[in-house]
Design an enzyme around this catalytic site. Structure first.
Site, PDB file in Angstrom:
ATOM      1  NE  ARG A   1     -11.115  20.940  32.520  1.00 23.56           N
ATOM      2  CZ  ARG A   1     -11.077  21.954  32.736  1.00 23.56           C
ATOM      3  NH1 ARG A   1     -12.073  22.048  34.114  1.00 23.56           N
ATOM      4  NH2 ARG A   1     -11.001  23.025  31.874  1.00 23.56           N
TER       5      ARG A   1
ATOM      6  CD  GLU B   1     -18.400  19.473  31.524  1.00 22.22           C
ATOM      7  OE1 GLU B   1     -18.107  18.419  32.988  1.00 22.22           O
ATOM      8  OE2 GLU B   1     -18.411  20.336  31.436  1.00 22.22           O
TER       9      GLU B   1
ATOM     10  CG  HIS C   1     -18.309  22.671  34.515  1.00 21.93           C
ATOM     11  ND1 HIS C   1     -17.351  22.682  33.148  1.00 21.93           N
ATOM     12  CD2 HIS C   1     -17.396  23.068  34.447  1.00 21.93           C
ATOM     13  CE1 HIS C   1     -15.734  22.311  33.084  1.00 21.93           C
ATOM     14  NE2 HIS C   1     -16.478  23.272  34.358  1.00 21.93           N
TER      15      HIS C   1
END
Lengths: 351, 351
Positions: free
Chosen positions: A263, A292, A312
């Site tokens: 994270r 993000e 991601h």
């Protein structure tokens, strides 16, 4: 979708591609699918969830009182195609006795693969090397014996030890460690949640299995000081917010590499950019960044040549996303019909 | 460099950075070093090699009759800081009884690391993913459950087998295989030089050590058809020229990945570009390209989004380049003084 349809209705917030036949081929449910190739609109969801028995959501779809009101008393299950469930109001779900499914475990291997990839890329100057060729500058590249050199992940006869560190030592961290063993890793250190009791028997077994010189739980100070490669693999949230900050990064070795595949909020982006610019550490490989996807060209980390960032994609493989979609569908169907859900949050499961 | 200096002279064609003290601190040799941070000029080399006992060269420095003429009868050793020795006229060296040193083995681990990195990058769409963030396009990225997905290197419960193939199965290939085992690789196939006899005992031992379902030498047809990831790790030269051509690539699986970390000439670049464009295979990761470094923006492979190219950095780590420089220096000094050279070509060693 006729009003006389007595089959339970499920709302699907996103086209699940090759997994859709698992839903569409069923004759015992009515499937209502958000028709566009982008995130589901809130207004559409609030309208279509009326009278639904189940809803399949993704991370951007907030599951709160508003959504439950719109659904009405028919709603029995919320199934999210994700490991995280920050977007679901869990106390409210418990109170309304709505079951919640998620998709843990199945993405362990894909994220461990990416963690190894980012560790290698960050050490081997891959950003600059890849960009050199992409920009057409290879022909005029002035080779010298140490250009593009970085710290080597694997051990060698003349450099026979490596310490790998994990901030968080759950399934993905252990799968990553397993992959690193044949690179010649000799020492493994980790820091876990202060609330979790040490598991010395597990650690001794892992150390023996991987024939490591050491596998040890350490405090965060030692973790920073001793890691050659540090993997951030801990949940997000308040407890881990900016655990990797300027003070932490200043303690790290000048040739060390930081990898974050968990994270973004665990790492202070400004501090990391400073650490890279001022060479407190060697490089970074990030699959997640705080804030993000609002990471533009001018983000301090996007401008650092020794920072490799991917958007991601930790679980982005055909196999894993198909497994996640399948599990989310199985959870949904189980919840709708009151049978077993393969991965249910709460209930018998500790959160 | 005074004319009264009776110490043997050695010429060094490139500044070896952190390894230079190993030469400069010696009082028993006279060191003549090309002073600029670029490849050694031929005219300078021809001038300075006169009367030298040894010369330390790199891949771009051709060692031929012209150079030996310029050196004169004093030359006893040529030491190259490389594994390859295409730039050295070996029959001529044998004829003149000049010893030749090179630097094998020490780069095995670094190249194996890079091979794994490129396999992961090619499978995981890393070129497109990295470029998306670098170009500042992450904020407007339209995520969907299967965007950026590619074939997963590791096995999963629902996808439990992987076949890794090696074109050439020497030290680097075996070090790469070792690293891939904990990713869940189940089958290993390879093709070796037709002149080398099969080594079934070695293969059986390797298979048992890695607990693989199979480890088998196969013909090149099966290698193409069955590999999920194919590593090209064979020497260059006429015997292996374009072994990976259009016919080979057409046989490969649509989700397969090709990695070349050995010599560019083994792969037909135009055929590979077609294979990627027409999706005969999924992706490619290349550390070497035929005709390098003259690979501009318009090279057919540089334009393929699923082709990841890095500029021949296989051995580019501090540890390995230092080991290579050290070995090249040790070879040079051994040759000059007529003692043992750690890695000598020819002589007792089979070529």
């Amino acid at each position: 979708m006729s009003s006389g349809d007595v089959r339970p209705k499920v709302v699907i917030c996103r086209d699940l591609g090759p997994a859709m036949p698992l839903l569409m081929d069923r004759t015992d449910i009515e499937v209502v699918l958000w028709p566009e190739n982008r995130g589901c609109e809130r207004a559409w969801l609030l309208e279509n969830i009326k009278g639904a028995a189940g809803v399949l959501v993704l991370l951007p779809d907030t599951v709160n009182a508003e959504l439950l009101e719109a659904a009405g008393p028919s709603l029995r299950v919320v199934s999210t195609m994700s490991v995280g469930y920050e977007h679901i109001d869990m106390p409210l779900m418990a109170q309304r006795k709505i079951r919640v499914g998620y998709t843990p475990d199945v993405l362990t291997e894909a994220v461990a693969d990416l963690s190894v990839m980012l560790a290698l890329m960050a050490g081997r100057n891959d950003g600059a090397a890849y960009t050199l060729v992409k920009d057409g500058d290879w022909p005029k590249f002035n080779w010298s014996p140490f250009t593009f050199c970085g710290p080597q992940l694997s051990t060698t006869a003349s450099s026979p030890t490596r310490t790998v560190g994990f901030l968080g030592f759950g399934r993905i961290a252990q799968a990553t460690l397993t992959r690193l063993v044949p690179f010649g890793i000799t020492h493994c250190i980790y820091s876990g949640s202060p609330r979790a009791a040490p598991d010395t028997a597990r650690d001794a077994a892992l150390r023996a299995k991987h024939t490591l010189a050491a596998l040890e739980r350490v405090d965060i100070d030692r973790l920073a000081r001793e890691s050659d490669v540090l993997f951030v693999l801990t949940p997000g949230g308040d407890e881990t917010y900016h655990l990797v900050d300027a003070a932490f990064l200043r303690k790290m070795k000048p040739l060390s590499v930081l990898v974050n595949t968990s994270r973004g909020t665990v790492v202070d982006s400004d501090a990391l950019a400073t650490a890279l610019r001022e060479k407190w550490i060697w490089g970074a490989g990030l699959d997640v960044v705080e804030g993000e996807p609002k990471i533009g060209k001018d983000h301090p980390l996007a401008k650092e040549p020794r920072c490799v960032i991917v958007p991601h994609i930790g679980s982005a493989t055909f196999q894993t996303r198909m497994d996640m979609a399948t599990r989310a569908i199985d959870n949904l169907v189980g919840g709708v019909f009151g049978t077993e859900m393969p991965a249910e949050l709460g209930g018998g499961r500790k959160l």
